[in-house]
Motif scaffolding. Structure first.
Motif, PDB file in Angstrom:
ATOM      1  N   UNK A  95       0.830  -1.200   0.000  1.00 38.10           N
ATOM      2  CA  UNK A  95       0.000   0.000   0.000  1.00 38.10           C
ATOM      3  C   UNK A  95       0.867   1.254   0.000  1.00 38.10           C
ATOM      4  N   UNK A  96       1.944   1.206   0.786  1.00 33.48           N
ATOM      5  CA  UNK A  96       2.869   2.337   0.830  1.00 33.48           C
ATOM      6  C   UNK A  96       3.449   2.590  -0.568  1.00 33.48           C
ATOM      7  N   UNK A  97       3.774   1.504  -1.237  1.00 33.42           N
ATOM      8  CA  UNK A  97       4.339   1.591  -2.583  1.00 33.42           C
ATOM      9  C   UNK A  97       3.337   2.227  -3.552  1.00 33.42           C
ATOM     10  N   UNK A  98       2.106   1.745  -3.515  1.00 32.55           N
ATOM     11  CA  UNK A  98       1.098   2.282  -4.434  1.00 32.55           C
ATOM     12  C   UNK A  98       0.792   3.746  -4.114  1.00 32.55           C
ATOM     13  N   UNK A  99       0.790   4.076  -2.812  1.00 29.27           N
ATOM     14  CA  UNK A  99       0.536   5.461  -2.431  1.00 29.27           C
ATOM     15  C   UNK A  99       1.643   6.362  -2.946  1.00 29.27           C
ATOM     16  N   UNK A 100       2.897   5.904  -2.821  1.00 30.66           N
ATOM     17  CA  UNK A 100       3.984   6.759  -3.286  1.00 30.66           C
ATOM     18  C   UNK A 100       3.993   6.836  -4.812  1.00 30.66           C
ATOM     19  N   UNK A 102       1.260   6.895  -6.636  1.00 33.21           N
ATOM     20  CA  UNK A 102       0.219   7.879  -6.949  1.00 33.21           C
ATOM     21  C   UNK A 102       0.720   9.290  -6.674  1.00 33.21           C
ATOM     22  N   UNK A 103       1.456   9.442  -5.588  1.00 33.80           N
ATOM     23  CA  UNK A 103       1.939  10.763  -5.204  1.00 33.80           C
ATOM     24  C   UNK A 103       3.014  11.232  -6.187  1.00 33.80           C
ATOM     25  N   UNK A 104       3.908  10.313  -6.518  1.00 34.24           N
ATOM     26  CA  UNK A 104       5.033  10.658  -7.385  1.00 34.24           C
ATOM     27  C   UNK A 104       4.546  11.163  -8.744  1.00 34.24           C
ATOM     28  N   UNK A 105       3.546  10.506  -9.292  1.00 32.13           N
ATOM     29  CA  UNK A 105       3.074  10.901 -10.607  1.00 32.13           C
ATOM     30  C   UNK A 105       1.847  11.815 -10.538  1.00 32.13           C
ATOM     31  N   UNK A 106       1.539  12.307  -9.322  1.00 32.35           N
ATOM     32  CA  UNK A 106       0.422  13.252  -9.181  1.00 32.35           C
ATOM     33  C   UNK A 106      -0.896  12.696  -9.661  1.00 32.35           C
ATOM     34  N   UNK A 107      -1.192  11.448  -9.296  1.00 28.91           N
ATOM     35  CA  UNK A 107      -2.402  10.815  -9.823  1.00 28.91           C
ATOM     36  C   UNK A 107      -3.645  11.200  -9.034  1.00 28.91           C
ATOM     37  N   UNK A 108      -3.454  11.592  -7.749  1.00 29.32           N
ATOM     38  CA  UNK A 108      -4.630  11.795  -6.893  1.00 29.32           C
ATOM     39  C   UNK A 108      -5.575  12.843  -7.446  1.00 29.32           C
ATOM     40  N   UNK A 109      -5.018  13.856  -8.103  1.00 33.89           N
ATOM     41  CA  UNK A 109      -5.898  14.921  -8.570  1.00 33.89           C
ATOM     42  C   UNK A 109      -6.825  14.459  -9.693  1.00 33.89           C
ATOM     43  N   UNK A 110      -6.588  13.276 -10.231  1.00 28.76           N
ATOM     44  CA  UNK A 110      -7.466  12.778 -11.288  1.00 28.76           C
ATOM     45  C   UNK A 110      -8.464  11.753 -10.767  1.00 28.76           C
ATOM     46  N   UNK A 111      -8.396  11.474  -9.454  1.00 30.03           N
ATOM     47  CA  UNK A 111      -9.268  10.432  -8.898  1.00 30.03           C
ATOM     48  C   UNK A 111     -10.462  11.058  -8.196  1.00 30.03           C
TER      49      UNK A 111
ATOM     50  N   UNK B 101      15.629   8.414  -7.555  1.00 32.95           N
ATOM     51  CA  UNK B 101      14.554   9.168  -8.212  1.00 32.95           C
ATOM     52  C   UNK B 101      13.193   8.807  -7.634  1.00 32.95           C
ATOM     53  N   UNK B 102      12.974   7.536  -7.286  1.00 32.67           N
ATOM     54  CA  UNK B 102      11.647   7.167  -6.794  1.00 32.67           C
ATOM     55  C   UNK B 102      11.422   7.625  -5.357  1.00 32.67           C
ATOM     56  N   UNK B 103      12.475   8.065  -4.665  1.00 36.27           N
ATOM     57  CA  UNK B 103      12.257   8.599  -3.325  1.00 36.27           C
ATOM     58  C   UNK B 103      11.925  10.089  -3.352  1.00 36.27           C
ATOM     59  N   UNK B 104      12.150  10.723  -4.492  1.00 38.98           N
ATOM     60  CA  UNK B 104      11.798  12.138  -4.639  1.00 38.98           C
ATOM     61  C   UNK B 104      10.269  12.232  -4.687  1.00 38.98           C
ATOM     62  N   UNK B 105       9.671  13.241  -4.023  1.00 40.11           N
ATOM     63  CA  UNK B 105       8.208  13.230  -3.901  1.00 40.11           C
ATOM     64  C   UNK B 105       7.440  13.304  -5.210  1.00 40.11           C
ATOM     65  N   UNK B 106       7.983  13.969  -6.216  1.00 40.50           N
ATOM     66  CA  UNK B 106       7.244  14.032  -7.475  1.00 40.50           C
ATOM     67  C   UNK B 106       8.147  13.582  -8.619  1.00 40.50           C
ATOM     68  N   UNK B 107       7.542  13.484  -9.784  1.00 42.60           N
ATOM     69  CA  UNK B 107       8.288  13.058 -10.968  1.00 42.60           C
ATOM     70  C   UNK B 107       9.447  14.034 -11.200  1.00 42.60           C
ATOM     71  N   UNK B 108      10.654  13.499 -11.320  1.00 41.56           N
ATOM     72  CA  UNK B 108      11.811  14.371 -11.236  1.00 41.56           C
ATOM     73  C   UNK B 108      12.549  14.523 -12.564  1.00 41.56           C
ATOM     74  N   UNK B 109      13.240  15.652 -12.660  1.00 40.00           N
ATOM     75  CA  UNK B 109      14.163  15.884 -13.767  1.00 40.00           C
ATOM     76  C   UNK B 109      15.502  15.267 -13.370  1.00 40.00           C
ATOM     77  N   UNK B 110      16.165  14.590 -14.285  1.00 39.45           N
ATOM     78  CA  UNK B 110      17.473  14.025 -13.980  1.00 39.45           C
ATOM     79  C   UNK B 110      18.552  14.891 -14.617  1.00 39.45           C
TER      80      UNK B 110
END
Lengths: 451, 210
Positions: A95-100, A102-111, B101-110
């Motif tokens: 769940x932590x993985x899926x949450x991160x 979603x957060x990383x790619x900014x998916x929440x704003x589309x849900x 890169x995956x620990x950065x909070x958002x999609x990152x520039x490398x």
């Protein structure tokens, strides 16, 4: 409440509607966004993560659920799990993985949470009209989308077997998805029904917590430990596929000899075919518990009788708690079965290449497979292919035509095994073959236009 | 990333995991009321072949990037700075970059400097970077994976390098023309030349955002 049919549908243009914000839905949203689509994702619950989120009121998690496939074979190809995680992450980590993700790619704003799709129908121009029913308050809304991807998964509707006398049984009966708290097993005499991964995991949980554990299993299965030859077993087996063909059989036999002999010693038949063609049971502790007597294996349950349960071999036991780990019915409620290639008497979907609707070009299903390996990478490539297809469909009708022929050809040879007893087995695909077929589909969609 | 490339990678042993040193500088760390973290911008992750690793970016880069409202991070791959050495070549270092890169909070520039550019390019082949910036690339892999998710690519080289075969090859590979900066390719971490280089990169990043 306002009747939805009285208001005009709101047109979302070429946007794509994704149904479900579980693992498959999230991957679909991300891949569609990456390919330049506007996406609206509808989730009936109020949280993301689907079956991996224990806060989801329909979550099928049972105590101590862990992945049965290893990290490297389960992670999303373009978003690896942290490499300091264990080989078999827990449901919490998942769940932590899926949450991160979603957060990383900014998916929440589309849900859109708390929004169930109650109905879905094709309208002119290969588009779809969906009816969104909010969980509370406001009236249903109608919207039009350029395409719909169904990513609702198939672990929601418990598959409950019927046995004579089950209704009058005096003990407690529950489906594996209702067993949230392992303390419910403590001190009880437990009967676990079902020999799949969940049944075996719960039997192991009962073996150490319950007063006694009887495990009823209908048929034999491959029992693999989580490690083979010092490596996670799915990884070890997947690696065999990159060996020369003439060696594969020999190496596979050698690596599987130990588990096979052990299973036979415990009185479990292993099916003739290898562990690749049907999801094997992956649990290293189970056979040891059978070996030390804390799990007693029995055959099929014949009937329930007051406080007693009788087995097909004539023996009887008196359990306090019966856990039915009998899996799930693949069920897609929001769409007419005909749209997914089903018939009124055989409603199970019959999809092209296990993802495209045979009736509508812009309707697809993600993650409706049981590949016997990690599903997330398969869903990644499926949704990648779907996104590319939606692009090609718009930009290059000629290529789209030839592509349709190819998809037909791809789906013809994995239609085998469709007529089977268990609902889950209809979804089984050979991972190796299916990935190769997905690879061919993606290649066709990505090749440069011939000009 | 193609499916076949993924299958191949999933079936080869993963590089030995190491505890990576990651330096992070957020706009809030500047304590400047004028500078706000802008969540619309993509974070930036830097790597270099300089032995100092992430620490090399501490002098100027991270603060400068953060003052543009971006989340700035730098990673030391195996063997650099505070990250312990471990076996593995360019692929393993690219793995380190992806893991950072995956620990950065958002999609990152490398952003990769020197050999770091090669690792960043390899990493962009398996992680959908928001952008890829190659600064004076060196020892570029011959078989370059196609970047996932088609990120914009920027190639910045020093004036002395513009004619080198390596730079030409990289430019051809991505079909872009290199930008040039004044100064030596190995000396980009402080000084006037570094300021100019950073300005160029940041204004390119801002242009991509729009």
């Amino acid at each position: 409440m306002q009747e939805y049919s009285s208001q005009a549908a709101y047109d979302r243009g070429e946007a794509v509607c994704v149904i479900g914000a579980g693992a498959s839905g999230l991957i679909a949203v991300k891949n569609l966004r990456e390919n330049g689509f506007e996406v609206d994702c509808y989730e009936r619950d109020t949280v993301l993560g689907g079956l991996w989120n224990p806060q989801n009121q329909h979550s099928p998690l049972y105590p101590n659920t862990h992945l049965v496939t290893s990290r490297s074979q389960t992670e999303i190809p373009d978003f690896p799990m942290p490499d300091d995680w264990p080989d078999y992450p827990s449901a919490t980590q998942m769940l932590e993985y899926l949450t991160s993700y979603a957060k990383h790619f900014g998916l929440s704003e589309h849900i859109w949470y708390g929004s169930e799709i109650s109905h879905l129908e094709p309208v002119e121009g290969a588009r779809f009209e969906v009816v969104v029913k909010p969980a509370a308050g406001a009236a249903a809304r109608r919207l039009r989308y350029g395409a719909v991807i169904i990513a609702t998964g198939h672990h929601w509707a418990p598959n409950l077997p019927s046995y004579p006398g089950l209704d009058e049984f005096r003990g407690t009966v529950m489906h594996s998805s209702q067993l949230k708290d392992p303390s419910r097993l403590r001190g009880k005499h437990v009967l676990v029904v079902g020999g799949g991964n969940s049944g075996v995991d719960i039997a192991c949980e009962a073996a150490v917590n319950a007063a006694s554990c009887v495990h009823s299993v209908r048929r034999g299965a491959w029992h693999l430990p989580k490690y083979l030859g010092g490596e996670p077993s799915d990884y070890a087996l997947a690696r065999l596929a990159s060996r020369p063909k003439f060696l594969r059989r020999f190496l596979a036999d050698r690596i599987l000899k130990g588990p096979k002999l052990l299973a036979e010693r415990m009185g479990i038949e292993t099916p003739g075919h290898g562990p690749g063609s049907e999801e094997p049971v992956r649990n290293g502790r189970y056979l040891e518990h059978v070996g030390d007597g804390s799990i007693k294996r029995r055959g099929e349950v014949a009937r329930f009788d007051g406080y007693d349960v009788a087995f097909a071999d004539g023996t009887e036991i008196r359990p306090d708690l019966v856990v039915l780990a009998t899996g799930y019915q693949p069920k897609i409620a929001c769409v007419a079965p005909e749209l997914l290639g089903g018939t009124p008497d055989q409603p199970a979907p019959q999809l092209f290449a296990r993802m495209f609707s045979p009736k509508a070009q812009t309707l697809a299903v993600a993650g409706l497979v049981e590949p016997g390996v990690g599903v997330l990478p398969i869903v990644h490539w499926q949704t990648h292919a779907i996104a590319r297809w939606l692009q090609v469909r718009k930009s290059d009708p000629e290529r789209a035509e030839s592509f349709k022929l190819q998809v037909n050809a791809e789906s013809s040879h994995n239609a085998a095994g469709a007529a089977d007893d268990s609902p889950r087995r209809r979804l089984v695909v050979d991972a190796e073959e299916y990935l190769a077929s997905l690879g061919r589909i993606i290649d066709t969609l990505e090749q440069e236009p011939a000009k | 990333m193609s499916l076949t490339a993924w299958i191949r990678r999933a079936r080869t042993p993963e590089p030995v995991p190491v505890r990576r040193e990651i330096a992070v500088f957020e706009p809030a760390d500047l304590f400047d009321i004028e500078i706000k973290d802008n969540p619309e911008t993509n974070p930036v992750l830097c790597c270099t072949s300089d032995a100092a690793g992430a620490a090399a970016f501490n002098a100027l880069w991270l603060k400068r990037i953060a003052s543009s409202g971006r989340y700035a991070a730098a990673v030391s791959v195996r063997g650099q700075g505070g990250t312990p050495a471990a076996v593995g070549g360019a692929e393993a270092r690219a793995h380190d970059v992806v893991q950072a890169a995956v620990t950065v909070p958002r999609q990152t520039v490398l952003i990769g400097h020197r050999e770091g550019a090669a690792w960043a390019a390899l990493a962009a082949g398996r992680y959908p970077a928001a952008g890829l910036v190659l600064v004076s690339p060196q020892r570029f892999p011959k078989q370059l994976p196609k970047p996932v998710g088609e990120p914009p690519v920027l190639l910045v080289v020093s004036e002395s390098e513009t004619q080198s075969k390596e730079v030409q090859a990289v430019a051809d590979e991505y079909g872009i023309t290199p930008l040039t900066f004044a100064g030596a390719p190995d000396d980009v971490f402080k000084g006037a030349a570094a300021e100019g280089l950073l300005d160029a990169i940041l204004s390119w990043l801002d242009a991509q955002q729009r």
